[in-house]
Motif scaffolding. Structure first.
Motif: not given
Length: 111
Positions: A6-24
């Motif tokens: 298996l590859p040891t590095e990321r290939v062809g991967i992207s991500g976008v953070q859509l939303s967050t909720v801060a926990l108190p």
């Protein structure tokens, strides 16, 4: 036949953070809670009454239809379409399907 390593590095991967909720900082995570993801469907004319996520913060992503979200204390509701999202924790909200097709969304919350 020996399988290829298996590859040891990321290939062809992207991500976008859509939303967050801060926990108190006072949020107790030691009570055996779960993080869950579910697909929710609201049929045409369906309505989920005003409720709060104070003890179970949530983020959601609309897959199908138009989701109408009513926020307590705010006049105009929001209309969310596929690809849009919401996060809720401190403000009670209600969800409604005013359209003619089912609304389908993915919700991730603490349960």
């Amino acid at each position: 036949m020996t399988p290829s390593p298996l590859p040891t590095e990321r290939v062809g991967i992207s991500g976008v953070q859509l939303s967050t909720v801060a926990l108190p900082t006072t949020f107790d995570m030691s009570t055996g809670r779960m993080l869950r993801m579910r697909e929710v469907t609201i049929q045409p004319g369906g309505f989920l009454p005003m409720h709060t996520h104070a003890n179970r913060p949530a983020v959601a992503y609309v897959l199908q239809g138009t989701l109408t979200e009513h926020l307590e204390g705010q006049g105009e509701p929001m209309h969310l379409t596929p690809g849009q999202h919401y996060a809720t924790h401190t403000i009670p909200h209600a969800l409604q399907n005013l359209g003619t097709t089912p609304v389908v969304f993915i919700e991730v919350d603490l349960f």
